[in-house]
Every structure is written in C-alpha cells, then in structure tokens.
Design an enzyme around this catalytic site. Structure first.
Site, PDB file in Angstrom:
ATOM      1  N   TYR A  72      44.907  38.915  38.258  1.00  0.00           N
ATOM      2  CA  TYR A  72      43.290  37.790  37.952  1.00  0.00           C
ATOM      3  C   TYR A  72      42.171  39.578  38.014  1.00  0.00           C
ATOM      4  O   TYR A  72      42.919  40.878  38.282  1.00  0.00           O
ATOM      5  CB  TYR A  72      42.732  36.734  39.085  1.00  0.00           C
ATOM      6  CG  TYR A  72      41.630  36.144  38.759  1.00  0.00           C
ATOM      7  CD1 TYR A  72      42.144  35.484  37.337  1.00  0.00           C
ATOM      8  CD2 TYR A  72      41.274  36.234  39.122  1.00  0.00           C
ATOM      9  CE1 TYR A  72      41.113  35.487  36.453  1.00  0.00           C
ATOM     10  CE2 TYR A  72      39.260  35.642  38.922  1.00  0.00           C
ATOM     11  CZ  TYR A  72      39.547  35.085  37.057  1.00  0.00           C
ATOM     12  OH  TYR A  72      39.007  34.464  36.863  1.00  0.00           O
TER      13      TYR A  72
ATOM     14  N   ARG B  86      30.983  35.183  28.280  1.00  0.00           N
ATOM     15  CA  ARG B  86      30.361  36.225  29.799  1.00  0.00           C
ATOM     16  C   ARG B  86      31.815  36.281  30.381  1.00  0.00           C
ATOM     17  O   ARG B  86      31.580  35.109  31.408  1.00  0.00           O
ATOM     18  CB  ARG B  86      29.310  35.413  30.377  1.00  0.00           C
ATOM     19  CG  ARG B  86      28.767  36.283  31.705  1.00  0.00           C
ATOM     20  CD  ARG B  86      28.296  36.235  32.756  1.00  0.00           C
ATOM     21  NE  ARG B  86      29.968  35.491  33.657  1.00  0.00           N
ATOM     22  CZ  ARG B  86      30.860  35.496  34.077  1.00  0.00           C
ATOM     23  NH1 ARG B  86      29.335  34.502  35.182  1.00  0.00           N
ATOM     24  NH2 ARG B  86      31.520  34.983  35.150  1.00  0.00           N
TER      25      ARG B  86
ATOM     26  N   LYS C  69      44.215  32.355  35.353  1.00  0.00           N
ATOM     27  CA  LYS C  69      43.626  31.605  36.482  1.00  0.00           C
ATOM     28  C   LYS C  69      44.856  30.371  36.541  1.00  0.00           C
ATOM     29  O   LYS C  69      45.075  29.715  37.776  1.00  0.00           O
ATOM     30  CB  LYS C  69      42.024  31.029  36.034  1.00  0.00           C
ATOM     31  CG  LYS C  69      41.103  31.762  36.308  1.00  0.00           C
ATOM     32  CD  LYS C  69      40.148  31.393  37.305  1.00  0.00           C
ATOM     33  CE  LYS C  69      39.654  31.665  38.038  1.00  0.00           C
ATOM     34  NZ  LYS C  69      38.519  31.602  38.293  1.00  0.00           N
TER      35      LYS C  69
ATOM     36  N   GLU D 143      35.466  28.360  32.391  1.00  0.00           N
ATOM     37  CA  GLU D 143      35.570  29.198  32.764  1.00  0.00           C
ATOM     38  C   GLU D 143      34.858  30.199  31.839  1.00  0.00           C
ATOM     39  O   GLU D 143      34.853  30.315  30.797  1.00  0.00           O
ATOM     40  CB  GLU D 143      37.199  29.593  32.957  1.00  0.00           C
ATOM     41  CG  GLU D 143      38.191  30.554  33.874  1.00  0.00           C
ATOM     42  CD  GLU D 143      36.880  30.213  35.182  1.00  0.00           C
ATOM     43  OE1 GLU D 143      36.291  31.481  35.764  1.00  0.00           O
ATOM     44  OE2 GLU D 143      37.506  29.320  35.342  1.00  0.00           O
ATOM     45  N   ASP D 144      33.953  31.619  32.716  1.00  0.00           N
ATOM     46  CA  ASP D 144      32.993  31.821  31.686  1.00  0.00           C
ATOM     47  C   ASP D 144      32.088  32.083  30.909  1.00  0.00           C
ATOM     48  O   ASP D 144      32.520  32.568  29.990  1.00  0.00           O
ATOM     49  CB  ASP D 144      34.171  33.942  32.089  1.00  0.00           C
ATOM     50  CG  ASP D 144      34.478  33.770  32.838  1.00  0.00           C
ATOM     51  OD1 ASP D 144      33.786  33.437  34.058  1.00  0.00           O
ATOM     52  OD2 ASP D 144      35.290  35.336  32.958  1.00  0.00           O
TER      53      ASP D 144
ATOM     54  N   ASP E   3      34.183  26.642  37.485  1.00  0.00           N
ATOM     55  CA  ASP E   3      34.724  27.782  38.263  1.00  0.00           C
ATOM     56  C   ASP E   3      33.245  28.013  38.962  1.00  0.00           C
ATOM     57  O   ASP E   3      33.200  28.593  40.489  1.00  0.00           O
ATOM     58  CB  ASP E   3      35.866  28.110  38.634  1.00  0.00           C
ATOM     59  CG  ASP E   3      35.887  28.631  39.826  1.00  0.00           C
ATOM     60  OD1 ASP E   3      36.185  28.046  40.620  1.00  0.00           O
ATOM     61  OD2 ASP E   3      36.346  29.870  39.379  1.00  0.00           O
ATOM     62  N   ASP E   4      32.986  28.722  38.162  1.00  0.00           N
ATOM     63  CA  ASP E   4      31.432  30.432  38.197  1.00  0.00           C
ATOM     64  C   ASP E   4      30.818  28.812  38.962  1.00  0.00           C
ATOM     65  O   ASP E   4      30.106  30.043  40.094  1.00  0.00           O
ATOM     66  CB  ASP E   4      31.484  30.750  37.041  1.00  0.00           C
ATOM     67  CG  ASP E   4      32.203  31.057  35.864  1.00  0.00           C
ATOM     68  OD1 ASP E   4      33.229  32.133  36.432  1.00  0.00           O
ATOM     69  OD2 ASP E   4      32.517  30.433  35.605  1.00  0.00           O
TER      70      ASP E   4
ATOM     71  N   ASN F  39      31.248  40.615  41.251  1.00  0.00           N
ATOM     72  CA  ASN F  39      32.027  41.203  40.646  1.00  0.00           C
ATOM     73  C   ASN F  39      31.599  42.598  39.593  1.00  0.00           C
ATOM     74  O   ASN F  39      30.882  42.033  38.810  1.00  0.00           O
ATOM     75  CB  ASN F  39      33.282  40.678  40.709  1.00  0.00           C
ATOM     76  CG  ASN F  39      33.498  39.651  41.925  1.00  0.00           C
ATOM     77  OD1 ASN F  39      33.457  40.623  42.954  1.00  0.00           O
ATOM     78  ND2 ASN F  39      33.692  38.798  41.741  1.00  0.00           N
TER      79      ASN F  39
END
Ligand code: NAD
Length: 618
Positions: free
Chosen positions: A140, A193, A211, A283-284, A306-307, A474
């Site tokens: 990850y 993203r 993930k 996700e993203d 999750d973000d 991050n």
C-alpha cells in the site's frame, strides 16, 4: 483435468458450474445452467472436475509449491513435477522474506509480492499477515503510488475488473465475466485522484488491488470474496494519453450526465448481480464526484468512502484516545483544519457527531468548535455563496482571514489538523504559535482553577497544555510538518501523528514516538463488521462505533510512549474488535440481516476471519 476444487473451497460455486452468460451458439441467456433453463433456452453442460497435476501447480488458490507433502503429491499426480524436497509453509515464508529483503528498490519488492500472489495466494497472505508492519508500505502507500504511475510498464496479468466506457449498456455482462460469484466487497476507483498523485486514469487499478489485499490480510475477508474494479471514463492526464504503454482509454474524462449515467448503470448492475449486501467501497475519486456518489447511493446501496469516512473514523479514534492522555473531553477542544476537501470535511463532520453525542448538544453547536482553512483562507460566513456545498456547514461568523498563521492566532485551536495535500505548511511560526497559545491557555486555566474544584482543575490543566498536531497529508513529501519539526518547534510538548510513517525522534534526551493515522486501522475491520452482520446500509453511528473500538485498543503502555494509536502488529485483533462494535451497531439500528445476533460478536468475528495456513488435500 481442469480446475475447480469445489469441495475444498467449501461450497462457493465457480464460473464453471454456474455461468449464466455463455451459451452454445452465440446468444446470451441470463439463466443459471440447466436447472433453471426453460426448454427454449440454450444451456452449456458445465461439469465440475478436480484440479490436479500441472494445472494444480498453476492455480494460485490451491498451489502450495514445495509444501505439497508426499501423500498429496501421490494423490494429485504431482510426482516428478516438483523436486523431491518437502518444505513447511514456515520455511517457504522465511525463504521468500529473505528474497524480498534483498531488493533495494521498493517497486521490485511490490512486483515480487504481486507475482507471489499470482503464484501462491495463501503464501502471499501468510507473508503479509506475519510481516504486516514491514510489508504494508510495499503493498500500500507509498509504494503502490509508484506502482500505479508505472502500471502500464509493469502490467503483466489483469488483477481486477476493468469497466470502461466501451462497455456502456453491458456492464452487467462484464460483471458476469468475473470468475467468482459470491462477492462481499468491491473496491472501485475511477482513478481521478490517486493518493496525492492526481489523475492516473486506468492505472489506478493498483489501489483497489492493494486495498483488497488489506481487507484479507488485516480484516480476514476471503480473497475470493473481494473484487477490485477500475472504472475507465478516460483521463485528463496528458502524459498518460501520450504514453506508448498506457493501458486505458485514450480520451478525455467523461463528465456530467454521461459520467453520472455510466456510474448509475454500474451501481445498478452491482446490486443486480451481487445483491443488497455487497459492500461497495469508493476509493480515490476526485472530491466533486466522491461526495455526490456517497450521497446518491448511501440510501440505496451498502456504500463506504474510505477517503471521507474511513479517514474520519481513524482520526476520530486518535482524538478520542488522546483525551485519555490529555484529560477532558472533545468538547473542551477547538479544532482548526488546513484543507477542506474529502478528508478535512469528513473528519470535521464525524468529530461534530461524536461531540454532539457526548454532550447532547445539537450538531450545529458542535460544528462551531471546528474551523477550516482552504486555499482561499479561513472558511467564514461572508464566503458562503461561493463555497461548494460540502464546505458550507463550516462557514462560521468571523471576519475574513487569509493565511494559516493568522487563522491559528484568530481561532486559537488546541488541535491542528493538516489535510491539504500540501507539504511544509505547518511552519516553525505555526507550530510555535500552537505551542504558545496552548501555554497561554495553561496559565489561564491555572488562574481559573483557583475557583474550581481541585480534580476538575487538574483535568483542564492537563487538557490544555499540549498542542495536538496531526499532519495527515500523504505521501511523506506532502506532510505538513515532520515529526522532528513538531517535537522540536513545540519544545517536546506536541502530541503528533501523521498520515505517512515517521521514525521515532530524540529531542533533549527523550525519545518521542509519532503515531500514524493510517486508514488501514479502520476499513478492514469496518467492512468485516458489515459482512458478518449482513448489514444493508452504512450509518454514521457505525463509524463512531469503529472509532470508539479502535481508541479502546490503546493501552496505558501505549499512552506512556505518547502514542494515540495501538501498534499495527496487533491489527487482526484490533479488526475483530472494530468488526464486533460495528456489527453490534448494525443490529441495534435494525440494519443487520444475519439473524439471530451472535452472542459474542468478537469471538464470532474472529471465527469468520480467513486464515492463510495451508489446508490439507484429500
Ligand atoms: P482533496 O483534494 O479532497 O482536498 C484538499 C483540500 O485542500 C481542498 O479543500 C483544497 O482546496 C485544499 N488546499 C489545497 N491547497 C491548499 C493550500 N495551499 N492551503 C490550504 N488549503 C489548500 O483531498 P483529500 O482527499 O481531502 O486529501 C488531502 C490530503 O489528505 C492528501 O494528501 C491525502 O493523502 C491525505 N489523507 C490522509 C489520510 C490519512 O492520513 N489517514 C487519509 C485520507 C487523505
């Protein structure tokens, strides 16, 4: 002799025994084999056979390599296909870890692990589970980011399902091409993203794959129940569009109605194919789509972002744990965020919910203790008309403030949280201001304490003398400040945690242990909790339940080291506790469909978890 070992796998039917799509003679009939076909329909006479010999060695789900024992080699036509030695799984693990440690370049480690997953699935998960702290940064963040950037070049075998605009109108058929039918978790991205790396289009596939590997390793969800999906609606990344080895559609991103209709077809097909209880984790996605998708499908599907939600839950857990270190309660604090996107507003909202729950105050009142700064300065009421909808609840009455330092001086927060994706923004001046503001609060509370009962004053005194600094952006290069900067500039008084990991810091002869607010603490256990209770919707209070369970895992021993998160090495136990708390909440809310409720949910969660040890073949 071909493939499925239905008996060994324990009942999950495979594509070979119940594929609705294939029909002899071309046409597509949506029937499940002969049983359900009417006389006019075409059927394929699938038969089930047992994997053996050469094909068994090449089936990653059942392959054990040199760990096949003499009896198995005899029974499964493997004699001569393997060298004579028989290794234990432990020895195989030792050898592979030794090999992986030889690689100097993280991407080589990543590729070695992915190859292992394609060769021997149980051994891959054994390595990941037993060496979680070492291998998490490989499968990850941060290595997975580099893997996504170079996905076109390192691409060998597809590891998930690609749903591209070309499949418009046929997404259900595409889903049916996936070989597993009993899917419990889908992680899906549209690649717009990826981490802090921007639009990586179709190459975002590394994220759902990574993930889901964590869902299995950390949360114990069976690998066969996990489905990684990348939705390819094009990319606006010029570099990729012009790259020779790019694997995705070479067109600009579809937007507006075309995008919304495609996503709607996808979400409808998912529910039609896998039912009400499949968890879809977004996700993203870029934030303009992420909030909308969550709002649109939150009432009709089991969805989780999750973000937004996972981040919020893990950060809230750290804040709840920090209260034990500092004394007082969440409502004693004032929060200031730098960055008001998915992570920032998601965390802010969950803090407000917890505060409102703890104090019985209305949510609007709780929100007033939370302030956010975006790229245009402090979010205040005079900006309301020009703000995106998800920022509007945070537009409090205040005169405009342009920069972070002025906002710190104006708001006087006790907690500073960085979620802007921009590195080095918690400058020396900002951290010093945080340290000094909280020192002032200390002397104020000292004078106040004269009129308060002693025990109460102690709480206030403890509660306000340490600034809490969370630098969550991050990867490491984007962190708002390093652990060393936070401890040094605050003269050792800051409690610090970050998004990317930092090593312990020695300052004035004392060692400080920075915490890591890693989403991987929450989402695997959260997902497991939804699965074991058969939940059909996600509710905010389940996120609070997950935060509380994680905070509960931080012991006095951890607090003594200044930690607000427990060590990762214990993650399977942590996940089981989170799953149990989330499942309990699902039952309480009437959202659980697995009845009756198990008496001991922690034990039940543990008993449901996938373990990677080899099984014995008859
Ligand atoms: P996002 O794009 O949704 O939000 C970024 C926000 O920062 C936007 O509101 C933007 O206007 C603002 N911003 C940008 N530049 C700024 C500047 N110079 N000053 C002030 N504000 C600025 O992104 P996101 O999903 O919210 O993620 C943000 C960061 O948080 C990323 O680096 C991500 O890696 C990190 N993150 C960390 C965790 C974790 O630690 N567990 C979890 C999720 C996200």
């Amino acid at each position: 002799m071909e493939t499925t070992l239905k008996g060994v796998r324990g009942g999950a039917p495979s594509v070979l025994d119940m594929d609705p799509k294939f029909t002899v003679g071309g046409g597509v009939e949506d029937v499940y084999g002969e049983d359900r076909a009417t006389e006019g329909q075409l059927v394929t006479p699938w038969t089930i056979s047992v994997a053996s010999g050469y094909s068994l060695l090449r089936n990653p789900r059942f392959n054990k390599g040199l760990a096949f024992d003499e009896k198995e080699r005899e029974a499964h036509y493997l004699s001569g296909l393997l060298p004579p030695t028989v290794l234990t799984q432990q020895l195989q693990e030792k050898k592979l870890m030794h090999n992986i440690r030889q690689y100097q370049v993280p991407l080589q480690k990543y590729m070695a692990l992915m190859e292992l997953e394609e060769r021997n699935e149980r051994l891959f998960y054994k390595l990941l589970i037993d060496n979680v702290e070492e291998l998490l940064p490989v499968v990850y963040t941060p290595t997975v980011g580099e893997a996504c950037q170079k996905y076109g070049s390192i691409f060998r075998r597809p590891q998930g399902l690609y749903v591209s605009l070309k499949e418009k109108g046929k997404i259900l058929e595409v889903l049916k091409n996936w070989p597993e039918r009993s899917i419990q978790v889908i992680v899906v991205t549209d690649g717009e993203r990826i981490l802090g790396l921007g639009d990586l289009g179709c190459q975002g596939m590394g994220i759902p794959v990574g993930k889901l590997a964590l869902y299995t390793a950390l949360g114990g969800v069976r690998p066969s129940a996990c489905l990684p999906i990348t939705i390819d609606v094009g990319t606006n990344n010029e570099r990729l569009l012009n790259e020779e080895f790019y694997i995705g559609l070479r067109q600009k991103r579809a937007t507006g109605k075309e995008y919304a209709d495609f996503l709607h077809e996808f979400m409808t097909a998912v529910k039609q194919n896998y039912g009400e209880k499949v968890l879809v984790q977004f996700e993203d996605f870029a934030n303009h789509n992420a909030f909308e998708l969550l709002a649109r499908y939150g009432t009709t599907h089991l969805v989780f972002n999750d973000d937004i939600q996972g981040t919020a839950s893990v950060v809230l857990a750290g804040l709840i744990a920090a209260q034990k270190l500092l004394g007082g309660s969440l409502a004693d604090h004032k929060f200031l965020f730098l960055g008001a996107g998915e992570a920032g507003t998601g965390i802010a909202e969950l803090i407000a919910h917890e505060m409102s729950k703890q104090t019985n105050a209305p949510l609007e009142e709780a929100r007033k203790k939370i302030w956010l700064v975006d790229s245009k300065g402090l979010i205040v009421s005079s900006r309301k008309d020009s703000l995106q909808q998800f920022k509007q609840p945070w537009a409090h009455e205040h005169e405009p403030v342009k920069d972070l330092l002025s906002a710190v001086e104006a708001v006087k927060p006790t907690v500073l949280i960085g979620t802007s994706g921009v590195g080095r923004t918690f400058t020396k001046e900002v951290i010093e201001a945080m340290a000094s503001i909280n020192e002032v609060s200390l002397s104020l509370s000292l004078s106040l304490s004269l009129s308060l009962a002693c025990s109460q004053s102690d709480v206030r005194l403890n509660g306000l003398q340490k600034p809490l600094i969370l630098a969550l952006s991050n990867p490491t290069s984007q962190s708002e400040c390093t652990a060393e900067e936070a401890y040094t500039w605050s003269q050792g008084r800051a409690i610090y945690a970050s998004g990317s990991p930092f090593d312990p810091v020695e300052y004035n002869g004392k060692v400080y242990m920075p915490g890591q607010a890693n989403n991987a603490y929450i989402f695997p256990g959260f997902g497991l909790g939804l699965i074991i209770s058969g939940a059909i919707r996600v509710h905010d209070s389940m996120l609070l339940a997950a935060s509380e369970a994680l905070a509960h895992q931080v012991t006095q021993e951890h607090f003594n080291k200044g930690l607000i998160y427990p060590p990762f090495s214990n993650i399977r136990t942590i996940s089981a506790h989170i799953a149990a708390n989330v499942a309990a909440k699902a039952y309480e809310l009437g959202l659980a469909s697995r009845l009756p409720q198990p008496a001991n949910l922690v034990k039940y969660a543990e008993s449901c978890m996938y373990t990677p040890n080899y099984r014995t073949y008859r």
